[in-house]
Design a protein around this motif. Structure first.
Motif, PDB file in Angstrom:
ATOM      1  N   ASP A 228       0.896  -1.229   0.090  1.00 12.33           N
ATOM      2  CA  ASP A 228      -0.006  -0.069   0.021  1.00 12.33           C
ATOM      3  C   ASP A 228       0.991   1.231  -0.020  1.00 12.33           C
ATOM      4  N   ASN A 229       2.164   1.245   0.749  1.00  9.08           N
ATOM      5  CA  ASN A 229       2.901   2.514   0.636  1.00  9.08           C
ATOM      6  C   ASN A 229       3.429   2.746  -0.676  1.00  9.08           C
ATOM      7  N   TYR A 230       3.790   1.539  -1.501  1.00  8.93           N
ATOM      8  CA  TYR A 230       4.322   1.842  -2.783  1.00  8.93           C
ATOM      9  C   TYR A 230       3.233   2.417  -3.592  1.00  8.93           C
ATOM     10  N   ILE A 231       1.965   1.923  -3.391  1.00  4.33           N
ATOM     11  CA  ILE A 231       0.920   2.471  -4.440  1.00  4.33           C
ATOM     12  C   ILE A 231       0.830   3.812  -4.039  1.00  4.33           C
ATOM     13  N   GLN A 232       0.389   4.257  -2.555  1.00  2.43           N
ATOM     14  CA  GLN A 232       0.468   5.640  -2.285  1.00  2.43           C
ATOM     15  C   GLN A 232       1.506   6.519  -2.597  1.00  2.43           C
ATOM     16  N   LYS A 233       2.716   6.059  -2.789  1.00  5.83           N
ATOM     17  CA  LYS A 233       3.996   6.767  -3.312  1.00  5.83           C
ATOM     18  C   LYS A 233       3.428   7.207  -4.709  1.00  5.83           C
ATOM     19  N   LEU A 234       3.421   6.128  -5.250  1.00  3.57           N
ATOM     20  CA  LEU A 234       2.971   6.249  -6.919  1.00  3.57           C
ATOM     21  C   LEU A 234       1.965   7.249  -7.178  1.00  3.57           C
ATOM     22  N   ARG A 235       0.873   6.991  -6.326  1.00  4.00           N
ATOM     23  CA  ARG A 235      -0.098   7.894  -6.723  1.00  4.00           C
ATOM     24  C   ARG A 235       0.068   9.493  -6.430  1.00  4.00           C
ATOM     25  N   SER A 236       1.038   9.650  -5.387  1.00  2.00           N
ATOM     26  CA  SER A 236       1.472  11.019  -4.910  1.00  2.00           C
ATOM     27  C   SER A 236       2.341  11.747  -6.166  1.00  2.00           C
ATOM     28  N   GLU A 237       3.111  10.824  -6.752  1.00  7.67           N
ATOM     29  CA  GLU A 237       3.880  11.105  -7.945  1.00  7.67           C
ATOM     30  C   GLU A 237       3.171  11.381  -9.317  1.00  7.67           C
ATOM     31  N   GLY A 238       1.972  11.105  -9.260  1.00  8.98           N
ATOM     32  CA  GLY A 238       1.008  11.577 -10.571  1.00  8.98           C
ATOM     33  C   GLY A 238      -0.105  10.888 -10.901  1.00  8.98           C
ATOM     34  N   GLY A 239      -0.317   9.671  -9.997  1.00  9.47           N
ATOM     35  CA  GLY A 239      -1.347   8.643 -10.379  1.00  9.47           C
ATOM     36  C   GLY A 239      -2.496   9.332 -10.000  1.00  9.47           C
TER      37      GLY A 239
END
Length: 239
Positions: A228-239
């Motif tokens: 979930d942390n990886y996905i949240q980081k990806l979301r914050s970077e532009g997802g």
């Protein structure tokens, strides 16, 4: 013979060869000789003494024993594949198919021809060959690896759509091994992420976590880094 096979199973090639050599003379006119010769060939194959292996395998083929002859013909093809003699290997695999069409060895040969084509960088031919083998023999144990391999070939060709479609066939097939399905789902997300499609990558990774909650059995597999942390980081970077 069982004593010799114990050495063979343990990978003690020297003792296995000695034991099989002692049996050859006593059993040269008995049905067991075909097994003795076949496993002698298998030992030479393991020792990468491919010329010697082919001699033994050809003796089995010439003997015509119905169970071992197809395996020996397949073994001949495998020795050429191992040596990188790809054109000769293809012809040897085709001989398995032609001579022993109804055997498991003939099924396996269909897949291996595709893998040889990939080694030759004949990517389109490899994809066609492997997809035909998968369609014809979906229950063959090579089928899942072959489908995964097709996806890798598409990706090597920079055909991301083809790769994703092929990986989905692995990830969505409940008859395939858990690890290979999880790995395929990871690759879908990875390809989308590298292509800059964060939104679809996130969806793919979320599907990974939902459908494959247990980690990959290989601890260092990259799919185990998705959380979930990886996905949240990806979301914050532009997802």
């Amino acid at each position: 013979f069982n004593h010799a096979m114990c050495y063979y199973a343990k990978g003690n090639w020297s003792r296995a060869l000695d034991a099989f050599d002692q049996l050859r003379e006593d059993f040269r006119d008995r049905e067991l000789i075909h097994s003795i010769v076949y496993y002698t060939g298998m030992i030479f194959n393991e020792k990468q003494e491919y010329d010697k292996a082919r001699i033994e395998f050809m003796n089995v083929v010439d003997g015509g024993q119905p169970e071992l002859a197809p395996l020996a013909q397949f073994g001949i093809a495998q020795t050429y594949f191992a040596e990188g003699k790809y054109d000769v290997a293809i012809e040897a695999y085709k001989q398995v198919i032609a001579k022993y069409a109804e055997t498991k060895s003939a099924e396996d040969a269909q897949f291996y021809i595709g893998w040889v084509y990939e080694k030759q960088k004949r990517y389109d031919a490899a994809i066609t060959q492997l997809e035909e083998a998968i369609e014809k023999y979906p229950r063959n144990e090579n089928s899942s690896n072959a489908q995964f391999y097709v996806a890798q070939i598409y990706y090597a060709k920079n055909d991301t759509e083809g790769a994703i479609a092929a990986y989905r066939k692995v990830a969505d097939n409940p008859t395939f091994d858990y690890d290979i399905r999880r790995s395929a789902q990871y690759w879908i997300g990875y390809i989308l992420e590298k292509a800059g499609n964060a939104k679809e990558a996130i969806e793919a990774y979320q599907k990974l976590l939902k459908n494959f909650p247990e980690p990959h059995h290989t601890a260092q597999h990259p799919s185990n880094n998705i959380n979930d942390n990886y996905i949240q980081k990806l979301r914050s970077e532009g997802g």
